[in-house]
Design a protein around this motif. Structure first.
Motif, short mmCIF file in Angstrom:
data_model
loop_
_atom_site.label_atom_id
_atom_site.label_comp_id
_atom_site.label_asym_id
_atom_site.label_seq_id
_atom_site.Cartn_x
_atom_site.Cartn_y
_atom_site.Cartn_z
N ALA A 72 0.87 -1.18 0.00
CA ALA A 72 0.00 0.00 0.00
C ALA A 72 0.90 1.22 0.00
CB ALA A 72 -0.87 0.01 1.26
N SER A 73 0.32 2.39 -0.23
CA SER A 73 1.06 3.63 0.00
C SER A 73 0.97 3.96 1.49
CB SER A 73 0.51 4.76 -0.87
OG SER A 73 -0.71 5.24 -0.34
N GLY A 74 1.54 5.06 1.89
CA GLY A 74 1.56 5.42 3.31
C GLY A 74 0.18 5.48 3.94
N THR A 75 -0.79 5.96 3.19
CA THR A 75 -2.16 6.06 3.73
C THR A 75 -2.69 4.68 4.11
OG1 THR A 75 -2.54 8.00 2.35
CG2 THR A 75 -4.50 6.92 3.24
N GLY A 76 -2.31 3.65 3.34
CA GLY A 76 -2.74 2.29 3.66
C GLY A 76 -2.25 1.87 5.04
N GLU B 214 3.95 17.00 10.00
CA GLU B 214 2.76 17.39 9.22
C GLU B 214 3.28 17.99 7.91
OE1 GLU B 214 0.04 17.47 7.64
OE2 GLU B 214 -1.21 16.92 9.33
N THR B 215 3.27 17.17 6.88
CA THR B 215 3.87 17.53 5.60
C THR B 215 3.16 18.71 4.93
OG1 THR B 215 4.12 15.14 5.47
CG2 THR B 215 4.89 16.39 3.59
N THR B 216 1.94 19.01 5.40
CA THR B 216 1.19 20.16 4.89
C THR B 216 2.00 21.45 4.99
OG1 THR B 216 -0.77 19.06 5.80
CG2 THR B 216 -1.04 21.35 5.06
N VAL C 228 0.80 7.07 15.76
CA VAL C 228 1.52 8.15 15.09
C VAL C 228 1.60 7.90 13.59
CG1 VAL C 228 3.71 9.40 14.98
CG2 VAL C 228 2.93 8.46 17.17
N ASP C 229 1.19 8.91 12.83
CA ASP C 229 1.50 8.94 11.39
C ASP C 229 2.91 9.50 11.27
OD1 ASP C 229 2.01 9.88 8.83
OD2 ASP C 229 -0.03 10.57 8.45
N ALA C 230 3.86 8.58 11.06
CA ALA C 230 5.25 8.99 10.89
C ALA C 230 5.69 8.75 9.44
CB ALA C 230 6.15 8.22 11.85
N ASN D 209 8.81 4.79 0.66
CA ASN D 209 9.27 5.71 -0.39
C ASN D 209 9.43 7.16 0.06
OD1 ASN D 209 6.19 5.41 -0.54
ND2 ASN D 209 6.56 7.31 -1.63
N LYS D 210 9.64 7.35 1.36
CA LYS D 210 9.96 8.72 1.80
C LYS D 210 11.38 8.69 2.39
CE LYS D 210 5.27 10.40 1.82
NZ LYS D 210 4.37 11.48 2.20
N CYS D 211 11.51 8.90 3.71
CA CYS D 211 12.86 9.06 4.27
C CYS D 211 13.72 7.79 4.17
CB CYS D 211 12.78 9.52 5.72
SG CYS D 211 11.73 10.96 5.96
C1 PLP Z 1 2.95 11.18 2.29
C2 PLP Z 1 2.18 11.17 3.55
C3 PLP Z 1 1.15 10.22 3.79
C4 PLP Z 1 0.75 9.16 2.83
O1 PLP Z 1 0.54 9.53 1.53
P1 PLP Z 1 0.46 8.37 0.42
O2 PLP Z 1 0.21 9.17 -0.81
O3 PLP Z 1 -0.63 7.48 0.77
O4 PLP Z 1 1.79 7.67 0.44
C5 PLP Z 1 0.57 10.21 5.05
N1 PLP Z 1 0.93 11.08 5.99
C6 PLP Z 1 1.90 12.00 5.80
C7 PLP Z 1 2.27 12.90 6.93
C8 PLP Z 1 2.55 12.08 4.57
O5 PLP Z 1 3.51 12.99 4.38
#
Ligand code: PLP
Length: 357
Positions: A62-66, A140-142, A165-167, A191-193
């Protein structure tokens, strides 16, 4: 010209990780696959030196959201109650997941520019029926803000709640104190850090949290995934190639010196970007001490909209990232994850100079 990804994942791969994708075709019911799965799970615990007696790393395709969805849907027990601390898009996403699964939850919303308000969190935890869990986004990537897990975790511990925690955009690059912050689980992605490819994500959870899990989800049922993976098994067909890349990325991560080295490398690059843009009149929206080293958000230069900025930089080999929601008109974001070095950032800054000519 090679295009460099300065968006928050997927990242620019190293050659070593890219080559790892070319390994032999592999059936996921063969012992070679379970060796790969075991190595990934062990190495994920090793990132933060977690004890396998207490912790389990559970992989999923899955991606991170999964992974976040799996953690929230599974680890808030059947009669549990969740407080979601929100100061950006990803905090709001956690509340949407809780709602979707019919979990008892409340939200504590903040302005997206603000840090979590500890007094409000404490008041929330004190007044209503007891919360069993508090969910928070680490980075918080926002906005690029790094939320303080230890402070929030301390409030939780005093009241018998545990942190989920969403890390996703901090695992591997920012310090996480798993005990001090009273953490039950963290969710993250390859696929991030960690510099893997998209398609593999994971939850690192305490065994005792998994034992109390609810089975609300089907594909993302964390307890089933954990149980089968512990038995060198898997319920479904995993993204084998993404696992190849994750394992190679984790080997590379260890060879390079682990979390502290990656943190230092990102910090130097992020400061190079911040300082360079500041000297060109482009301000970061948060001070460095409140920001992650992974990504920073910047005010759009006066009179320049995001699209033309993005297109001009892309033409010079750099993919930047827009703001989300209402912030899209105000800011742009630059991540320094992946195979990026100081001379790349120097070229990026020169590209900004060219835009103004
Ligand atoms: C990237 C990210 C996600 C997950 O995004 P996907 O597109 O599903 O990989 C979740 N939380 C944060 C804080 C993110 O930066």
């Amino acid at each position: 010209m090679k295009t460099l990804l300065l968006n928050p994942g997927p990242v620019t791969l190293t050659e070593r990780v890219r080559q790892s994708l070319l390994q032999p075709d592999l059936c996921h019911r063969e012992s070679e696959f379970y060796d790969l799965q075991d190595e990934a799970r062990q190495r994920l615990l090793d990132v933060y030196r977690l004890d396998p007696q207490e912790w389990s790393a559970v992989l999923m395709t899955a991606s991170g959201t999964g992974a976040v969805e799996s953690m929230i849907a599974s680890l808030v027990p059947q009669h549990g109650k969740l407080l979601v601390v929100q100061n950006g898009v990803y905090g709001e996403r956690i509340a949407n997941i809780a709602k979707q699964y019919g979990i008892a939850y409340e939200t504590l919303a903040h302005d997206w520019m603000d840090a979590p308000d500890l007094a409000r969190i404490a008041a929330c935890l004190d007044t209503s029926e007891p919360f069993t869990h508090v969910a928070v986004v680490h980075h918080e990537t926002t906005t690029g803000r790094l939320n303080d897990l230890c402070q929030i975790g301390a409030l939780c511990r005093e009241r018998g709640a545990q942190l989920l925690v969403d890390a996703v955009s901090s695992f591997g690059a920012e310090a996480i104190d798993f005990s001090e912050a009273n953490i039950a689980a963290v969710a993250a992605t390859a696929n991030k850090c960690l510099h893997g490819v998209p398609g593999a994500s994971f939850v690192v959870a305490r065994h005792e949290a998994i034992e109390r899990a609810a089975s609300r989800a089907y594909y993302l049922d964390l307890a089933r995934l954990a149980r089968l993976q512990a038995q060198r098994n898997t319920p479904f067909t995993p993204s084998v190639h993404a696992y190849y890349a994750l394992v190679e990325a984790l080997r590379e991560f260890e060879d390079e010196g682990g979390v502290s080295t990656r943190h230092a490398r990102y910090a130097a690059l992020a400061e190079q970007v911040r300082g360079g843009l500041a000297s060109r009149g482009i301000a970061s929206i948060l001070p460095p001490e409140q920001s992650s080293v992974v990504l920073r958000a910047y005010d759009l230069p006066p009179g320049i909209a995001y699209e033309p900025l993005h297109d001009a930089l892309k033409a010079r080999g750099f993919v930047i990232y827009a703001g989300q929601g209402d912030l899209s008109k105000r800011l742009f974001r630059i991540s320094t994850m992946g195979d990026i070095n100081a001379s790349d950032i120097e070229r990026l800054l020169q590209a900004f100079d060219e835009l103004r000519r």
